[in-house]
Write a protein that holds these residues in place. Structure first.
Motif, PDB file in Angstrom:
ATOM      1  N   ALA A  21     -36.875 -24.659  50.978  1.00 49.85           N
ATOM      2  CA  ALA A  21     -36.727 -25.987  50.383  1.00 49.85           C
ATOM      3  C   ALA A  21     -36.080 -25.850  49.003  1.00 49.85           C
ATOM      4  N   VAL A  22     -34.872 -26.374  48.878  1.00 55.21           N
ATOM      5  CA  VAL A  22     -34.136 -26.259  47.610  1.00 55.21           C
ATOM      6  C   VAL A  22     -34.574 -27.393  46.689  1.00 55.21           C
ATOM      7  N   SER A  23     -35.366 -27.022  45.678  1.00 51.67           N
ATOM      8  CA  SER A  23     -36.054 -28.028  44.862  1.00 51.67           C
ATOM      9  C   SER A  23     -35.437 -28.217  43.485  1.00 51.67           C
ATOM     10  N   LYS A  24     -34.288 -27.598  43.249  1.00 50.70           N
ATOM     11  CA  LYS A  24     -33.619 -27.725  41.939  1.00 50.70           C
ATOM     12  C   LYS A  24     -33.390 -29.193  41.596  1.00 50.70           C
ATOM     13  N   PHE A  25     -33.558 -29.518  40.319  1.00 56.07           N
ATOM     14  CA  PHE A  25     -33.338 -30.871  39.795  1.00 56.07           C
ATOM     15  C   PHE A  25     -34.356 -31.901  40.299  1.00 56.07           C
ATOM     16  N   PHE A  65     -34.539 -17.410  44.351  1.00 51.51           N
ATOM     17  CA  PHE A  65     -33.540 -17.825  43.372  1.00 51.51           C
ATOM     18  C   PHE A  65     -32.184 -17.867  44.062  1.00 51.51           C
ATOM     19  N   ILE A  66     -31.449 -18.982  43.873  1.00 55.80           N
ATOM     20  CA  ILE A  66     -30.191 -19.160  44.612  1.00 55.80           C
ATOM     21  C   ILE A  66     -28.999 -19.492  43.714  1.00 55.80           C
ATOM     22  N   GLY A  67     -29.182 -19.420  42.396  1.00 56.38           N
ATOM     23  CA  GLY A  67     -28.085 -19.802  41.495  1.00 56.38           C
ATOM     24  C   GLY A  67     -27.417 -18.600  40.853  1.00 56.38           C
ATOM     25  N   LEU A 149     -27.484 -11.135  53.716  1.00 57.18           N
ATOM     26  CA  LEU A 149     -26.353 -11.852  53.140  1.00 57.18           C
ATOM     27  C   LEU A 149     -26.673 -13.329  52.929  1.00 57.18           C
ATOM     28  N   MET A 150     -26.023 -13.886  51.915  1.00 59.89           N
ATOM     29  CA  MET A 150     -26.076 -15.337  51.686  1.00 59.89           C
ATOM     30  C   MET A 150     -24.647 -15.853  51.576  1.00 59.89           C
ATOM     31  N   GLY A 151     -24.427 -17.049  52.081  1.00 61.22           N
ATOM     32  CA  GLY A 151     -23.100 -17.634  51.932  1.00 61.22           C
ATOM     33  C   GLY A 151     -23.160 -19.153  51.956  1.00 61.22           C
ATOM     34  N   MET A 152     -22.174 -19.743  51.298  1.00 62.32           N
ATOM     35  CA  MET A 152     -21.998 -21.205  51.306  1.00 62.32           C
ATOM     36  C   MET A 152     -20.645 -21.488  51.928  1.00 62.32           C
ATOM     37  N   ALA A 153     -20.645 -22.327  52.943  1.00 60.33           N
ATOM     38  CA  ALA A 153     -19.380 -22.668  53.593  1.00 60.33           C
ATOM     39  C   ALA A 153     -18.529 -23.550  52.673  1.00 60.33           C
ATOM     40  N   GLY A 189     -26.301 -22.212  55.688  1.00 63.29           N
ATOM     41  CA  GLY A 189     -26.669 -23.557  56.106  1.00 63.29           C
ATOM     42  C   GLY A 189     -27.389 -24.314  55.026  1.00 63.29           C
ATOM     43  N   MET A 190     -26.889 -25.519  54.723  1.00 64.86           N
ATOM     44  CA  MET A 190     -27.496 -26.424  53.759  1.00 64.86           C
ATOM     45  C   MET A 190     -27.518 -27.809  54.407  1.00 64.86           C
ATOM     46  N   SER A 191     -27.921 -28.830  53.631  1.00 66.35           N
ATOM     47  CA  SER A 191     -27.860 -30.192  54.167  1.00 66.35           C
ATOM     48  C   SER A 191     -26.441 -30.428  54.679  1.00 66.35           C
ATOM     49  N   GLY A 192     -26.319 -30.970  55.867  1.00 68.66           N
ATOM     50  CA  GLY A 192     -24.982 -31.254  56.372  1.00 68.66           C
ATOM     51  C   GLY A 192     -24.438 -30.203  57.321  1.00 68.66           C
ATOM     52  N   VAL A 205     -32.358 -21.175  56.315  1.00 64.86           N
ATOM     53  CA  VAL A 205     -31.484 -22.272  55.885  1.00 64.86           C
ATOM     54  C   VAL A 205     -32.019 -22.806  54.557  1.00 64.86           C
ATOM     55  N   ARG A 206     -31.113 -23.174  53.666  1.00 69.70           N
ATOM     56  CA  ARG A 206     -31.482 -23.629  52.310  1.00 69.70           C
ATOM     57  C   ARG A 206     -31.177 -25.112  52.208  1.00 69.70           C
ATOM     58  N   ILE A 207     -32.238 -25.925  52.276  1.00 68.85           N
ATOM     59  CA  ILE A 207     -32.011 -27.367  52.383  1.00 68.85           C
ATOM     60  C   ILE A 207     -32.658 -28.111  51.218  1.00 68.85           C
ATOM     61  N   GLY A 208     -31.844 -28.882  50.509  1.00 73.13           N
ATOM     62  CA  GLY A 208     -32.340 -29.691  49.400  1.00 73.13           C
ATOM     63  C   GLY A 208     -32.299 -31.175  49.727  1.00 73.13           C
ATOM     64  N   THR A 209     -31.096 -31.731  49.724  1.00 75.11           N
ATOM     65  CA  THR A 209     -30.909 -33.171  49.872  1.00 75.11           C
ATOM     66  C   THR A 209     -31.574 -33.751  51.117  1.00 75.11           C
ATOM     67  N   ASP A 210     -31.465 -33.067  52.243  1.00 78.77           N
ATOM     68  CA  ASP A 210     -32.068 -33.589  53.476  1.00 78.77           C
ATOM     69  C   ASP A 210     -33.600 -33.643  53.413  1.00 78.77           C
ATOM     70  N   PRO A 214     -31.302 -37.417  47.058  1.00 79.00           N
ATOM     71  CA  PRO A 214     -30.353 -37.033  46.000  1.00 79.00           C
ATOM     72  C   PRO A 214     -31.088 -36.426  44.801  1.00 79.00           C
ATOM     73  N   ARG A 215     -30.441 -35.457  44.147  1.00 81.96           N
ATOM     74  CA  ARG A 215     -31.072 -34.797  42.999  1.00 81.96           C
ATOM     75  C   ARG A 215     -31.217 -35.767  41.829  1.00 81.96           C
ATOM     76  N   GLU A 216     -32.335 -35.614  41.081  1.00 79.26           N
ATOM     77  CA  GLU A 216     -32.765 -36.663  40.163  1.00 79.26           C
ATOM     78  C   GLU A 216     -32.318 -36.509  38.730  1.00 79.26           C
TER      79      GLU A 216
HETATM   80  C1  LIG Z   1     -28.086 -26.702  45.917  1.00 77.62           C
HETATM   81  C2  LIG Z   1     -27.944 -25.593  46.878  1.00 77.62           C
HETATM   82  C3  LIG Z   1     -28.330 -25.735  48.228  1.00 77.62           C
HETATM   83  C4  LIG Z   1     -28.885 -27.011  48.818  1.00 77.62           C
HETATM   84  O1  LIG Z   1     -27.931 -28.017  48.867  1.00 77.62           O
HETATM   85  P1  LIG Z   1     -28.223 -29.386  49.659  1.00 77.62           P
HETATM   86  O2  LIG Z   1     -26.857 -29.863  49.977  1.00 77.62           O
HETATM   87  O3  LIG Z   1     -28.927 -30.286  48.703  1.00 77.62           O
HETATM   88  O4  LIG Z   1     -29.037 -29.080  50.856  1.00 77.62           O
HETATM   89  C5  LIG Z   1     -28.204 -24.627  49.050  1.00 77.62           C
HETATM   90  N1  LIG Z   1     -27.723 -23.459  48.600  1.00 77.62           N
HETATM   91  C6  LIG Z   1     -27.328 -23.283  47.326  1.00 77.62           C
HETATM   92  C7  LIG Z   1     -26.818 -21.954  46.907  1.00 77.62           C
HETATM   93  C8  LIG Z   1     -27.428 -24.342  46.427  1.00 77.62           C
HETATM   94  O5  LIG Z   1     -27.025 -24.149  45.159  1.00 77.62           O
END
Ligand SMILES: *Cc1c(COP(=O)(O)O)cnc(C)c1O
Length: 217
Positions: A21-25, A65-67, A149-153, A189-192, A205-210, A214-216
């Motif tokens: 659960a991506v809880s940033k912001f 930690f994902i940033g 491994l980690m990746g963002m499409a 994998g993230m929201s979407g 899978v790293r999911i925040g928005t779903d 929306p981040r606050e």
């Molecule tokens: C913010 C973030 C996510 C989550 O994004 P959502 O679109 O809100 O699900 C996943 N991975 C990384 C690395 C992020 O920075």
């Protein structure tokens, strides 16, 4: 709201895929909604925010930690996390190892593969990852455990592009896994796009928005 979103995502995830659960912001009371619905793995992307939230949440939360992590911020992150998903340079990997030697901790990490088209995106190339994994295998980095491994499409609605990005990281993951049994995690994998990711061997899978909306701030 949060509980409902969590349960519908969990229903859709195959067994063995961890939900992060991506809880940033988001403020701690939102995180507690997820916690009370059974969620235990939370991910943050800013060191200060993570360090502030940790003491406000129950102690059995498993933090990731994902940033982007600067080496002068390690002490805000490494004492608290079970996994750093966003190791994007050899310099950072060596700094985490050195911190671990000084503080007697072995840190589990994922190497971030530069995927997608965005120029600004952080991460290793596939070639660099192959080199790093074989080096770490020679036990030079004793206070690091490379778990995967980690990746963002690419940030696009074109699911064919996303599919191609995930195929690329999946191929590298399977190649590494075949030679190194310590490599077990593929965080994509993230929201979407997470339903696409689970078709490409995602183990997390790293999911925040779903989950949180929306981040606050
Ligand atoms: C913010 C973030 C996510 C989550 O994004 P959502 O679109 O809100 O699900 C996943 N991975 C990384 C690395 C992020 O920075």
């Amino acid at each position: 709201m949060v509980a409902k979103a969590l349960s519908s995502i969990k229903e859709a995830l195959p067994a063995g895929v961890e939900l992060v659960a991506v809880s940033k912001f988001h403020p701690v009371d939102r995180l507690m909604e997820a916690y009370n619905a059974g969620q235990r793995i939370f991910a943050e992307s800013r060191p200060q925010e993570l360090a502030a939230k940790v003491p406000q949440m129950p102690s059995d939360v498993r933090w990731h930690f994902i940033g982007h992590l600067q080496t002068n911020k390690l002490k805000l992150v490494l004492p608290y996390v079970e996994l750093v998903q966003s190791v994007d340079s050899l310099h950072l990997l060596e700094a985490i190892n050195a911190w671990g030697m000084a503080n007697n901790k072995v840190t589990d990490v994922l190497l971030e593969l530069h995927l997608g088209a965005e120029e600004t995106k952080q991460g290793f190339t596939a070639e660099e990852i192959l080199t790093v994994v074989s080096r770490a295998g020679t036990a030079q980095l004793k206070n690091i455990r490379i778990r995967g491994l980690m990746g963002m499409a690419t940030n696009t609605d074109d699911m064919e592009v996303v599919e191609r990005d995930f195929e690329r990281i999946e191929r590298l993951f399977l190649e590494l896994q075949a030679v190194n049994p310590q490599i077990t995690e593929l965080s994509i994998g993230m929201s979407g796009d997470w339903p696409v990711a689970v078709r490409h061997h995602a183990t997390m899978v790293r999911i925040g928005t779903d989950i949180f909306g929306p981040r606050e701030y």
